[in-house]
Write a protein that holds these residues in place. Structure first.
Motif, PDB file in Angstrom:
ATOM      1  N   HIS A 170       0.785  -1.239   0.000  1.00 42.63           N
ATOM      2  CA  HIS A 170       0.000   0.000   0.000  1.00 42.63           C
ATOM      3  C   HIS A 170       0.816   1.287   0.000  1.00 42.63           C
ATOM      4  O   HIS A 170       0.468   2.244   0.695  1.00 42.63           O
ATOM      5  N   PRO A 171       1.914   1.345  -0.788  1.00 41.75           N
ATOM      6  CA  PRO A 171       2.467   2.667  -1.064  1.00 41.75           C
ATOM      7  C   PRO A 171       1.422   3.458  -1.851  1.00 41.75           C
ATOM      8  O   PRO A 171       0.469   2.882  -2.390  1.00 41.75           O
ATOM      9  N   LYS A 172       1.577   4.766  -1.892  1.00 39.86           N
ATOM     10  CA  LYS A 172       0.571   5.610  -2.534  1.00 39.86           C
ATOM     11  C   LYS A 172       1.197   6.435  -3.656  1.00 39.86           C
ATOM     12  O   LYS A 172       2.203   7.115  -3.450  1.00 39.86           O
ATOM     13  N   LEU A 173       0.581   6.370  -4.824  1.00 40.21           N
ATOM     14  CA  LEU A 173       1.013   7.181  -5.962  1.00 40.21           C
ATOM     15  C   LEU A 173       0.174   8.447  -6.023  1.00 40.21           C
ATOM     16  O   LEU A 173      -1.060   8.372  -6.114  1.00 40.21           O
ATOM     17  N   ASP A 174       0.842   9.596  -5.974  1.00 40.81           N
ATOM     18  CA  ASP A 174       0.157  10.870  -6.191  1.00 40.81           C
ATOM     19  C   ASP A 174       0.153  11.109  -7.698  1.00 40.81           C
ATOM     20  O   ASP A 174       1.198  11.423  -8.283  1.00 40.81           O
ATOM     21  N   GLU A 175      -0.982  10.944  -8.327  1.00 42.58           N
ATOM     22  CA  GLU A 175      -1.047  11.032  -9.788  1.00 42.58           C
ATOM     23  C   GLU A 175      -0.938  12.460 -10.301  1.00 42.58           C
ATOM     24  O   GLU A 175      -0.849  12.669 -11.506  1.00 42.58           O
ATOM     25  N   PHE A 230     -11.973  -2.737   1.532  1.00 48.11           N
ATOM     26  CA  PHE A 230     -11.212  -2.737   0.275  1.00 48.11           C
ATOM     27  C   PHE A 230     -11.714  -1.648  -0.678  1.00 48.11           C
ATOM     28  O   PHE A 230     -12.222  -1.931  -1.756  1.00 48.11           O
ATOM     29  N   PRO A 231     -11.550  -0.373  -0.275  1.00 43.45           N
ATOM     30  CA  PRO A 231     -12.078   0.730  -1.081  1.00 43.45           C
ATOM     31  C   PRO A 231     -11.149   1.112  -2.231  1.00 43.45           C
ATOM     32  O   PRO A 231      -9.930   0.930  -2.159  1.00 43.45           O
ATOM     33  N   SER A 232     -11.739   1.688  -3.270  1.00 43.98           N
ATOM     34  CA  SER A 232     -10.990   2.262  -4.390  1.00 43.98           C
ATOM     35  C   SER A 232     -11.606   3.600  -4.758  1.00 43.98           C
ATOM     36  O   SER A 232     -12.829   3.765  -4.693  1.00 43.98           O
ATOM     37  N   ILE A 233     -10.751   4.542  -5.150  1.00 44.01           N
ATOM     38  CA  ILE A 233     -11.215   5.827  -5.659  1.00 44.01           C
ATOM     39  C   ILE A 233     -10.562   6.060  -7.018  1.00 44.01           C
ATOM     40  O   ILE A 233      -9.674   5.308  -7.442  1.00 44.01           O
ATOM     41  N   ASP A 234     -10.989   7.105  -7.694  1.00 45.22           N
ATOM     42  CA  ASP A 234     -10.308   7.553  -8.902  1.00 45.22           C
ATOM     43  C   ASP A 234      -8.948   8.098  -8.477  1.00 45.22           C
ATOM     44  O   ASP A 234      -8.861   9.070  -7.718  1.00 45.22           O
ATOM     45  N   GLY A 235      -7.873   7.469  -8.943  1.00 43.55           N
ATOM     46  CA  GLY A 235      -6.533   7.858  -8.512  1.00 43.55           C
ATOM     47  C   GLY A 235      -6.182   9.299  -8.803  1.00 43.55           C
ATOM     48  O   GLY A 235      -5.306   9.875  -8.146  1.00 43.55           O
ATOM     49  N   ARG A 236      -6.856   9.913  -9.747  1.00 43.82           N
ATOM     50  CA  ARG A 236      -6.544  11.292 -10.107  1.00 43.82           C
ATOM     51  C   ARG A 236      -6.933  12.277  -9.016  1.00 43.82           C
ATOM     52  O   ARG A 236      -6.483  13.425  -9.034  1.00 43.82           O
ATOM     53  N   VAL A 237      -7.777  11.849  -8.060  1.00 45.72           N
ATOM     54  CA  VAL A 237      -8.143  12.730  -6.959  1.00 45.72           C
ATOM     55  C   VAL A 237      -7.515  12.275  -5.645  1.00 45.72           C
ATOM     56  O   VAL A 237      -7.889  12.764  -4.573  1.00 45.72           O
ATOM     57  N   GLY A 238      -6.567  11.353  -5.705  1.00 43.44           N
ATOM     58  CA  GLY A 238      -5.895  10.926  -4.498  1.00 43.44           C
ATOM     59  C   GLY A 238      -5.231  12.097  -3.793  1.00 43.44           C
ATOM     60  O   GLY A 238      -4.514  12.893  -4.409  1.00 43.44           O
ATOM     61  N   GLY A 239      -5.480  12.252  -2.498  1.00 47.03           N
ATOM     62  CA  GLY A 239      -4.930  13.360  -1.745  1.00 47.03           C
ATOM     63  C   GLY A 239      -5.706  14.651  -1.878  1.00 47.03           C
ATOM     64  O   GLY A 239      -5.368  15.654  -1.250  1.00 47.03           O
ATOM     65  N   ARG A 240      -6.748  14.630  -2.717  1.00 48.55           N
ATOM     66  CA  ARG A 240      -7.643  15.771  -2.890  1.00 48.55           C
ATOM     67  C   ARG A 240      -9.059  15.311  -2.582  1.00 48.55           C
ATOM     68  O   ARG A 240      -9.314  14.138  -2.428  1.00 48.55           O
ATOM     69  N   ARG A 241      -9.992  16.247  -2.541  1.00 49.59           N
ATOM     70  CA  ARG A 241     -11.348  15.878  -2.153  1.00 49.59           C
ATOM     71  C   ARG A 241     -11.943  14.884  -3.147  1.00 49.59           C
ATOM     72  O   ARG A 241     -11.900  15.102  -4.356  1.00 49.59           O
ATOM     73  N   HIS A 242     -12.469  13.801  -2.628  1.00 49.51           N
ATOM     74  CA  HIS A 242     -13.092  12.768  -3.450  1.00 49.51           C
ATOM     75  C   HIS A 242     -14.604  12.862  -3.319  1.00 49.51           C
ATOM     76  O   HIS A 242     -15.130  13.343  -2.317  1.00 49.51           O
ATOM     77  N   HIS A 243     -15.306  12.385  -4.310  1.00 57.17           N
ATOM     78  CA  HIS A 243     -16.764  12.414  -4.301  1.00 57.17           C
ATOM     79  C   HIS A 243     -17.363  11.011  -4.261  1.00 57.17           C
ATOM     80  O   HIS A 243     -18.492  10.833  -3.826  1.00 57.17           O
ATOM     81  N   HIS A 244     -16.604  10.016  -4.748  1.00 55.66           N
ATOM     82  CA  HIS A 244     -17.122   8.652  -4.829  1.00 55.66           C
ATOM     83  C   HIS A 244     -16.047   7.657  -4.397  1.00 55.66           C
ATOM     84  O   HIS A 244     -14.853   7.948  -4.441  1.00 55.66           O
ATOM     85  N   ALA A 245     -16.490   6.494  -4.010  1.00 56.09           N
ATOM     86  CA  ALA A 245     -15.595   5.364  -3.774  1.00 56.09           C
ATOM     87  C   ALA A 245     -16.337   4.092  -4.133  1.00 56.09           C
ATOM     88  O   ALA A 245     -17.576   4.028  -4.066  1.00 56.09           O
TER      89      ALA A 245
END
Length: 273
Positions: free
Chosen positions: A43-48, A225-240
């Protein structure tokens, strides 16, 4: 493409299309030195947005935890120790535009048994959960205390003015009592049963001005086991998108789309088998 490992190891590179094996990233084999060789956790995190890879590692040797940042080119450009009170068992991390978020949870190896070489986790409900904000570019770590739990997976985190918002999975019972019928695998089976652990989406708000934490259950939905759109990682998300499971089993039986703005849940269940 990189693979990472539960309880730490080397980051192993593959061709993203061919899966050709390129071997371990050299810096990952010694991540955490000279204090202790840790390796890199799953679980490293990629900031896209920046293409930086945020990594962490942990071990049973002081300072017990390290945080690092790899550049878009794949080289380690920053690492720093995150001292903890003792060996811990983190499994995931979160991040915002300016911070990495690490967890010090009251579920970890029993110290007395660990001294005998026995790795057996225990939950200590009298200890708080602690969240550490680590500046991504390095600096002093700030700790915040919250209700005791264990977070296996985070959903996402973001900054909201002078507040850091963390969404993740709160376990109401991190170590459920096993059923006698489960035999020798009883404890292990319960520790991967999200229904027994009662894992629900949860939100922690860390007030940077006061140091206080407020928290709330977001949805009455046993899931993980959640997933979000990686393009909003670290920013406000709307869905998961999150996984649901059959009670008593570590088997997913469907998927739910969470709308954090409206509270709507859209679920799909797979047929038996």
């Amino acid at each position: 493409a990189l693979t990472s490992f539960y309880q730490c190891g080397e980051l192993y590179a593959h061709g993203p299309a061919s899966l050709d094996q390129y071997g371990p990233l050299q810096w990952s084999t010694s991540f955490g030195l000279p204090a202790a060789r840790m390796g890199v956790s799953a679980h490293p995190k990629l900031d896209e947005v920046t293409n930086e890879l945020l990594v962490f590692g942990y071990s049973t040797h002081a300072p017990y935890f390290h945080f690092g940042v790899a550049s878009a080119e794949g080289s380690l450009v920053h690492q720093q120790p995150v001292p903890l009170p003792g060996p811990r068992l983190p499994h995931d991390m979160a991040f915002t535009e300016n911070y990495a978020i690490v967890g010090d949870f009251p579920l970890f190896w029993d110290p007395e048994l660990l001294a005998q070489g026995i790795h057996r986790p225990r939950f200590y409900p009298n200890l708080p959960t602690r969240f550490g904000l680590v500046p991504r570019k390095g600096g002093d770590i700030r700790w915040f205390e919250a209700a005791p739990t264990y977070v296996l997976h985070f959903i996402n985190a973001y900054e909201d003015g002078n507040t850091v918002v963390i969404d993740g999975y709160f376990q109401e019972d991190p170590m459920p009592k096993p059923d006698r019928a489960d035999g020798e695998w009883a404890g292990l089976k319960k520790m991967v049963d999200i229904s027994a652990m009662r894992t629900r989406p949860h939100r922690w708000r860390l007030d940077l001005a006061t140091g206080r934490v407020t928290e709330e259950k977001l949805f009455d939905l046993i899931s993980e086991f959640p997933s979000i759109d990686g393009r909003v990682g670290g920013r406000r998300h709307h869905h998961a998108y999150v996984m649901t499971a059959k009670p008593g089993w570590f088997l997913f039986d469907g998927m739910t789309r969470i709308d954090f703005d409206t509270g709507a849940l859209q679920s799909f269940k797979w047929p038996d088998g």
